[in-house]
Design a protein around this motif. Structure first.
Motif, PDB file in Angstrom:
ATOM      1  N   GLN A 285     -23.612  98.659   6.811  1.00  0.00           N
ATOM      2  CA  GLN A 285     -22.623  99.604   7.300  1.00  0.00           C
ATOM      3  C   GLN A 285     -21.260  98.924   7.251  1.00  0.00           C
ATOM      4  N   LEU A 286     -20.268  99.628   6.728  1.00  0.00           N
ATOM      5  CA  LEU A 286     -18.912  99.102   6.662  1.00  0.00           C
ATOM      6  C   LEU A 286     -18.324  99.040   8.068  1.00  0.00           C
ATOM      7  N   LEU A 287     -17.825  97.863   8.454  1.00  0.00           N
ATOM      8  CA  LEU A 287     -17.229  97.687   9.781  1.00  0.00           C
ATOM      9  C   LEU A 287     -15.722  97.907   9.760  1.00  0.00           C
ATOM     10  N   ASP A 288     -15.053  97.345   8.753  1.00  0.00           N
ATOM     11  CA  ASP A 288     -13.625  97.590   8.601  1.00  0.00           C
ATOM     12  C   ASP A 288     -13.163  97.196   7.203  1.00  0.00           C
ATOM     13  N   VAL A 289     -11.924  97.598   6.901  1.00  0.00           N
ATOM     14  CA  VAL A 289     -11.295  97.318   5.617  1.00  0.00           C
ATOM     15  C   VAL A 289      -9.933  96.712   5.897  1.00  0.00           C
ATOM     16  N   GLN A 290      -9.602  95.643   5.185  1.00  0.00           N
ATOM     17  CA  GLN A 290      -8.283  95.041   5.339  1.00  0.00           C
ATOM     18  C   GLN A 290      -7.566  95.013   3.998  1.00  0.00           C
TER      19      GLN A 290
ATOM     20  N   ALA B 263       0.484  80.515   2.400  1.00  0.00           N
ATOM     21  CA  ALA B 263       1.414  81.639   2.479  1.00  0.00           C
ATOM     22  C   ALA B 263       2.262  81.502   3.743  1.00  0.00           C
ATOM     23  N   LYS B 264       3.569  81.525   3.558  1.00  0.00           N
ATOM     24  CA  LYS B 264       4.455  81.490   4.715  1.00  0.00           C
ATOM     25  C   LYS B 264       4.531  82.869   5.366  1.00  0.00           C
ATOM     26  N   ASP B 265       4.281  83.908   4.572  1.00  0.00           N
ATOM     27  CA  ASP B 265       4.330  85.282   5.084  1.00  0.00           C
ATOM     28  C   ASP B 265       3.074  86.030   4.659  1.00  0.00           C
ATOM     29  N   GLN B 266       2.471  86.739   5.614  1.00  0.00           N
ATOM     30  CA  GLN B 266       1.255  87.500   5.314  1.00  0.00           C
ATOM     31  C   GLN B 266       1.238  88.775   6.155  1.00  0.00           C
ATOM     32  N   THR B 267       0.913  89.884   5.489  1.00  0.00           N
ATOM     33  CA  THR B 267       0.781  91.171   6.164  1.00  0.00           C
ATOM     34  C   THR B 267      -0.652  91.632   6.011  1.00  0.00           C
ATOM     35  N   VAL B 268      -1.270  92.030   7.142  1.00  0.00           N
ATOM     36  CA  VAL B 268      -2.663  92.495   7.130  1.00  0.00           C
ATOM     37  C   VAL B 268      -2.722  93.849   7.839  1.00  0.00           C
ATOM     38  N   VAL B 269      -3.236  94.846   7.118  1.00  0.00           N
ATOM     39  CA  VAL B 269      -3.466  96.162   7.697  1.00  0.00           C
ATOM     40  C   VAL B 269      -4.971  96.371   7.748  1.00  0.00           C
ATOM     41  N   THR B 270      -5.496  96.650   8.936  1.00  0.00           N
ATOM     42  CA  THR B 270      -6.931  96.863   9.117  1.00  0.00           C
ATOM     43  C   THR B 270      -7.186  98.346   9.346  1.00  0.00           C
TER      44      THR B 270
ATOM     45  N   THR C 217     -11.754 105.187   3.317  1.00  0.00           N
ATOM     46  CA  THR C 217     -11.460 106.525   2.815  1.00  0.00           C
ATOM     47  C   THR C 217      -9.960 106.784   2.883  1.00  0.00           C
ATOM     48  N   ALA C 218      -9.522 107.800   2.183  1.00  0.00           N
ATOM     49  CA  ALA C 218      -8.099 108.147   2.174  1.00  0.00           C
ATOM     50  C   ALA C 218      -7.600 108.550   3.561  1.00  0.00           C
ATOM     51  N   SER C 219      -8.492 109.055   4.408  1.00  0.00           N
ATOM     52  CA  SER C 219      -8.097 109.492   5.750  1.00  0.00           C
ATOM     53  C   SER C 219      -8.379 108.438   6.828  1.00  0.00           C
ATOM     54  N   ALA C 220      -8.646 107.215   6.427  1.00  0.00           N
ATOM     55  CA  ALA C 220      -8.990 106.156   7.389  1.00  0.00           C
ATOM     56  C   ALA C 220      -7.862 105.934   8.388  1.00  0.00           C
ATOM     57  N   GLN C 221      -8.265 105.652   9.621  1.00  0.00           N
ATOM     58  CA  GLN C 221      -7.294 105.357  10.665  1.00  0.00           C
ATOM     59  C   GLN C 221      -6.940 103.880  10.652  1.00  0.00           C
ATOM     60  N   ILE C 222      -5.669 103.595  10.893  1.00  0.00           N
ATOM     61  CA  ILE C 222      -5.228 102.205  11.017  1.00  0.00           C
ATOM     62  C   ILE C 222      -5.692 101.682  12.365  1.00  0.00           C
ATOM     63  N   VAL C 223      -6.366 100.551  12.339  1.00  0.00           N
ATOM     64  CA  VAL C 223      -6.854  99.903  13.552  1.00  0.00           C
ATOM     65  C   VAL C 223      -5.855  98.858  14.023  1.00  0.00           C
TER      66      VAL C 223
END
Length: 170
Positions: free
Chosen positions: A78-83, A97-104, A109-115
């Protein structure tokens, strides 16, 4: 394997690079992390499939997608999350990396909620690759260009945390 001090318990990480680009960079990786007790069966604690989309001239990953699952078996997992991860401004000596952006996201899916949305700035990087200061800023929202594979734009700063590590900790 990683051993906890004073303990026979370990953590074992298995990394499989399953596809490569023409320069030899791993474009797909599977990472299994196992808890290995002193006695008894090993327990899977983390399984990830990482797609490394883009590399810079020094072969650092600048654009990647990380899928985290509860188990390895594709028929049962089962998929737990996507980053979505974007890394930039690499230290010329260490490649960190001095700079890193992570969106979970909650799912893939296209309608996934940002965690969660975090931007990390790593400062005071030593020649051995130790990071002296990390500034982690959490945001309420983000958008990603090119149907999720492009540049990340963040907005709505929520808070900021600074972690400083003393030289004696290394």
């Amino acid at each position: 394997k990683t051993y906890a001090q004073g303990s026979a318990q370990t953590r074992e990480t298995v990394i499989r690079n399953t596809s490569f680009d023409p320069r030899g960079n791993a474009t797909t990786q599977e990472i299994e992390t196992w808890y290995v007790p002193a006695a008894g069966a090993n327990t899977l604690t983390n399984y990830q499939i990482i797609t490394n989309r883009t590399f810079n001239a020094q072969r650092n990953v600048v654009n990647q997608k990380v899928l985290t699952y509860d188990m390895v078996d594709p028929a049962k997992r089962q998929l737990l999350d996507v980053q979505e991860v974007r890394s930039s401004n690499f230290d010329s000596l260490t490649g960190i990396a001095k700079d890193q952006t992570v969106v979970t996201y909650s799912d893939d899916t296209a309608s996934a909620q940002i965690v969660d949305v975090k931007v990390t700035s790593n400062l005071n990087i030593s020649s051995s690759g130790n990071i002296g200061t990390s500034v982690i800023t959490t945001y309420s929202s983000a958008s990603i260009a090119n149907s999720g594979s492009g540049a990340i734009t963040v907005s709505g700063e929520i808070d900021q945390e600074t972690i400083t590590t003393a030289l004696t900790d290394f």
